[in-house]
Scaffold this motif. Structure first.
Motif, PDB file in Angstrom:
ATOM      1  N   THR A  31       0.899  -1.237  -0.093  1.00  0.00           N
ATOM      2  CA  THR A  31       0.133   0.024  -0.013  1.00  0.00           C
ATOM      3  C   THR A  31       0.764   1.296   0.070  1.00  0.00           C
ATOM      4  OG1 THR A  31      -1.974  -1.233   1.310  1.00  0.00           O
ATOM      5  CG2 THR A  31      -1.663   1.179   1.153  1.00  0.00           C
ATOM      6  N   GLY A  32       0.650   2.152  -0.998  1.00  0.00           N
ATOM      7  CA  GLY A  32       1.296   3.361  -1.261  1.00  0.00           C
ATOM      8  C   GLY A  32       1.176   4.350  -0.112  1.00  0.00           C
ATOM      9  N   LEU A  33       2.060   4.920   0.357  1.00  0.00           N
ATOM     10  CA  LEU A  33       1.800   5.911   1.561  1.00  0.00           C
ATOM     11  C   LEU A  33       2.349   7.364   1.094  1.00  0.00           C
ATOM     12  CD1 LEU A  33       3.537   4.215   4.759  1.00  0.00           C
ATOM     13  CD2 LEU A  33       1.282   4.444   4.091  1.00  0.00           C
ATOM     14  N   PHE A  34       3.362   7.891   1.224  1.00  0.00           N
ATOM     15  CA  PHE A  34       3.714   9.255   0.658  1.00  0.00           C
ATOM     16  C   PHE A  34       3.736   9.278  -0.819  1.00  0.00           C
ATOM     17  CE2 PHE A  34       6.346  12.763  -0.213  1.00  0.00           C
ATOM     18  CZ  PHE A  34       5.898  13.883   0.758  1.00  0.00           C
ATOM     19  N   GLY A  35       2.925  10.271  -1.148  1.00  0.00           N
ATOM     20  CA  GLY A  35       2.351  10.505  -2.652  1.00  0.00           C
ATOM     21  C   GLY A  35       1.080   9.859  -3.073  1.00  0.00           C
ATOM     22  N   HIS A  36       0.481   8.808  -1.898  1.00  0.00           N
ATOM     23  CA  HIS A  36      -0.702   8.172  -2.501  1.00  0.00           C
ATOM     24  C   HIS A  36      -1.778   8.457  -1.405  1.00  0.00           C
ATOM     25  CE1 HIS A  36       1.523   5.383  -5.234  1.00  0.00           C
ATOM     26  NE2 HIS A  36       2.285   5.575  -4.369  1.00  0.00           N
ATOM     27  N   LEU A  37      -1.300   8.930  -0.240  1.00  0.00           N
ATOM     28  CA  LEU A  37      -2.238   9.212   0.752  1.00  0.00           C
ATOM     29  C   LEU A  37      -2.337  10.774   0.863  1.00  0.00           C
ATOM     30  CD1 LEU A  37      -1.549   6.868   3.809  1.00  0.00           C
ATOM     31  CD2 LEU A  37      -3.503   6.611   2.068  1.00  0.00           C
ATOM     32  N   PRO A  38      -3.288  11.661   0.535  1.00  0.00           N
ATOM     33  CA  PRO A  38      -3.184  12.970   0.590  1.00  0.00           C
ATOM     34  C   PRO A  38      -2.964  13.389   2.057  1.00  0.00           C
ATOM     35  CG  PRO A  38      -5.317  12.182  -0.248  1.00  0.00           C
ATOM     36  CD  PRO A  38      -4.536  11.145  -0.125  1.00  0.00           C
ATOM     37  N   GLU A  39      -3.266  12.582   2.969  1.00  0.00           N
ATOM     38  CA  GLU A  39      -3.130  12.912   4.453  1.00  0.00           C
ATOM     39  C   GLU A  39      -1.717  12.821   4.639  1.00  0.00           C
ATOM     40  OE1 GLU A  39      -7.158  10.986   3.672  1.00  0.00           O
ATOM     41  OE2 GLU A  39      -5.184  10.410   3.161  1.00  0.00           O
ATOM     42  N   THR A  72       5.876   2.471   0.937  1.00  0.00           N
ATOM     43  CA  THR A  72       4.567   1.796   1.229  1.00  0.00           C
ATOM     44  C   THR A  72       4.600   1.419   2.725  1.00  0.00           C
ATOM     45  OG1 THR A  72       6.243  -0.110   0.959  1.00  0.00           O
ATOM     46  CG2 THR A  72       5.059   0.518  -1.051  1.00  0.00           C
ATOM     47  N   TYR A  73       3.564   0.914   2.742  1.00  0.00           N
ATOM     48  CA  TYR A  73       3.218   0.556   4.383  1.00  0.00           C
ATOM     49  C   TYR A  73       4.358  -0.413   4.667  1.00  0.00           C
ATOM     50  CZ  TYR A  73       1.463  -1.285   8.825  1.00  0.00           C
ATOM     51  OH  TYR A  73       1.284  -1.587  10.034  1.00  0.00           O
ATOM     52  N   ALA A  75       7.431  -0.944   3.841  1.00  0.00           N
ATOM     53  CA  ALA A  75       8.717  -0.550   3.879  1.00  0.00           C
ATOM     54  C   ALA A  75       8.768   0.318   5.196  1.00  0.00           C
ATOM     55  CB  ALA A  75       8.909   0.518   2.937  1.00  0.00           C
ATOM     56  N   LEU A  76       7.537   1.058   5.746  1.00  0.00           N
ATOM     57  CA  LEU A  76       7.478   1.688   6.881  1.00  0.00           C
ATOM     58  C   LEU A  76       7.558   0.492   8.257  1.00  0.00           C
ATOM     59  CD1 LEU A  76       7.862   4.355   8.387  1.00  0.00           C
ATOM     60  CD2 LEU A  76       5.032   4.229   8.342  1.00  0.00           C
ATOM     61  N   LEU A  77       6.899  -0.648   8.051  1.00  0.00           N
ATOM     62  CA  LEU A  77       6.858  -1.475   8.901  1.00  0.00           C
ATOM     63  C   LEU A  77       8.360  -2.368   9.077  1.00  0.00           C
ATOM     64  CD1 LEU A  77       5.136  -3.046  10.876  1.00  0.00           C
ATOM     65  CD2 LEU A  77       4.539  -4.478   9.176  1.00  0.00           C
ATOM     66  N   ALA A  78       8.921  -2.617   7.947  1.00  0.00           N
ATOM     67  CA  ALA A  78      10.221  -3.330   7.961  1.00  0.00           C
ATOM     68  C   ALA A  78      11.329  -2.238   8.716  1.00  0.00           C
ATOM     69  CB  ALA A  78      10.564  -3.455   6.647  1.00  0.00           C
ATOM     70  N   PHE A  79      11.234  -0.997   8.532  1.00  0.00           N
ATOM     71  CA  PHE A  79      12.143  -0.012   9.029  1.00  0.00           C
ATOM     72  C   PHE A  79      11.733   0.095  10.484  1.00  0.00           C
ATOM     73  CE2 PHE A  79      12.591   4.204  10.684  1.00  0.00           C
ATOM     74  CZ  PHE A  79      14.035   4.418  10.424  1.00  0.00           C
ATOM     75  N   ALA A  80      10.679   0.157  10.849  1.00  0.00           N
ATOM     76  CA  ALA A  80      10.237  -0.109  12.331  1.00  0.00           C
ATOM     77  C   ALA A  80      10.711  -1.093  12.991  1.00  0.00           C
ATOM     78  CB  ALA A  80       8.858   0.325  12.596  1.00  0.00           C
ATOM     79  N   ALA A  81      10.415  -2.242  12.416  1.00  0.00           N
ATOM     80  CA  ALA A  81      10.858  -3.480  13.015  1.00  0.00           C
ATOM     81  C   ALA A  81      12.442  -3.799  13.088  1.00  0.00           C
ATOM     82  CB  ALA A  81      10.709  -4.860  11.997  1.00  0.00           C
ATOM     83  N   ALA A  82      13.153  -2.951  12.025  1.00  0.00           N
ATOM     84  CA  ALA A  82      14.827  -3.096  12.191  1.00  0.00           C
ATOM     85  C   ALA A  82      15.166  -2.086  13.220  1.00  0.00           C
ATOM     86  CB  ALA A  82      15.370  -2.535  10.888  1.00  0.00           C
ATOM     87  N   LYS A  83      14.694  -0.945  13.399  1.00  0.00           N
ATOM     88  CA  LYS A  83      14.820  -0.011  14.440  1.00  0.00           C
ATOM     89  C   LYS A  83      14.650  -0.660  15.796  1.00  0.00           C
ATOM     90  CE  LYS A  83      16.133   3.546  14.083  1.00  0.00           C
ATOM     91  NZ  LYS A  83      17.447   4.429  14.368  1.00  0.00           N
ATOM     92  N   GLN A  84      13.714  -1.558  15.895  1.00  0.00           N
ATOM     93  CA  GLN A  84      13.303  -2.208  17.402  1.00  0.00           C
ATOM     94  C   GLN A  84      14.494  -3.117  17.710  1.00  0.00           C
ATOM     95  OE1 GLN A  84       9.277  -3.494  17.460  1.00  0.00           O
ATOM     96  NE2 GLN A  84       8.958  -1.806  18.732  1.00  0.00           N
ATOM     97  N   VAL A  85      15.032  -3.868  16.656  1.00  0.00           N
ATOM     98  CA  VAL A  85      15.820  -4.844  16.688  1.00  0.00           C
ATOM     99  C   VAL A  85      17.267  -4.173  17.319  1.00  0.00           C
ATOM    100  CG1 VAL A  85      17.504  -6.402  15.432  1.00  0.00           C
ATOM    101  CG2 VAL A  85      14.803  -6.658  15.521  1.00  0.00           C
ATOM    102  N   GLN A  86      17.510  -3.013  16.447  1.00  0.00           N
ATOM    103  CA  GLN A  86      18.959  -2.191  16.857  1.00  0.00           C
ATOM    104  C   GLN A  86      18.593  -1.674  18.466  1.00  0.00           C
ATOM    105  OE1 GLN A  86      19.248   1.253  13.965  1.00  0.00           O
ATOM    106  NE2 GLN A  86      19.541  -0.532  12.445  1.00  0.00           N
ATOM    107  N   GLY A  87      17.387  -1.268  18.569  1.00  0.00           N
ATOM    108  CA  GLY A  87      17.183  -0.604  19.900  1.00  0.00           C
ATOM    109  C   GLY A  87      18.025  -1.016  21.071  1.00  0.00           C
TER     110      GLY A  87
END
Length: 87
Positions: A31-39, A72-73, A75-87
């Protein structure tokens, strides 16, 4: 399979962007986020990233933010998961 991280990230998107939880629940990995969701515009990106830091307990460095992060959603989820592992 829905994880706690997935649920939290969906809630952050709903809260920060003012999206209906039912709409966010339909987001798939592609699901596209930036450029796809006007919000999700350039003004709301900072709020979204700050809320992710606050609720998910990690720091996002400026050099980690690029177009692919919010593409995409999934990509954002994967980024967040990687950041939590690094945490």
């Amino acid at each position: 399979m829905t994880t706690e991280l997935d649920r939290t990230l969906r809630q952050i998107l709903a809260d920060v962007l003012g999206l209906a939880p039912e709409r966010v629940a339909t987001f798939a990995g592609d699901t596209g986020l930036f450029g796809h969701l006007p919000e999700l515009d350039s003004m709301s990106v900072a709020g979204l990233l700050t809320e992710m830091e606050d609720r998910l307990g990690f720091i996002i460095e400026d050099d980690e933010v690029d177009g692919e992060l919010l593409e995409t959603y999934g990509a954002l989820l994967a980024f967040a998961a990687a950041k939590q592992v690094q945490g």
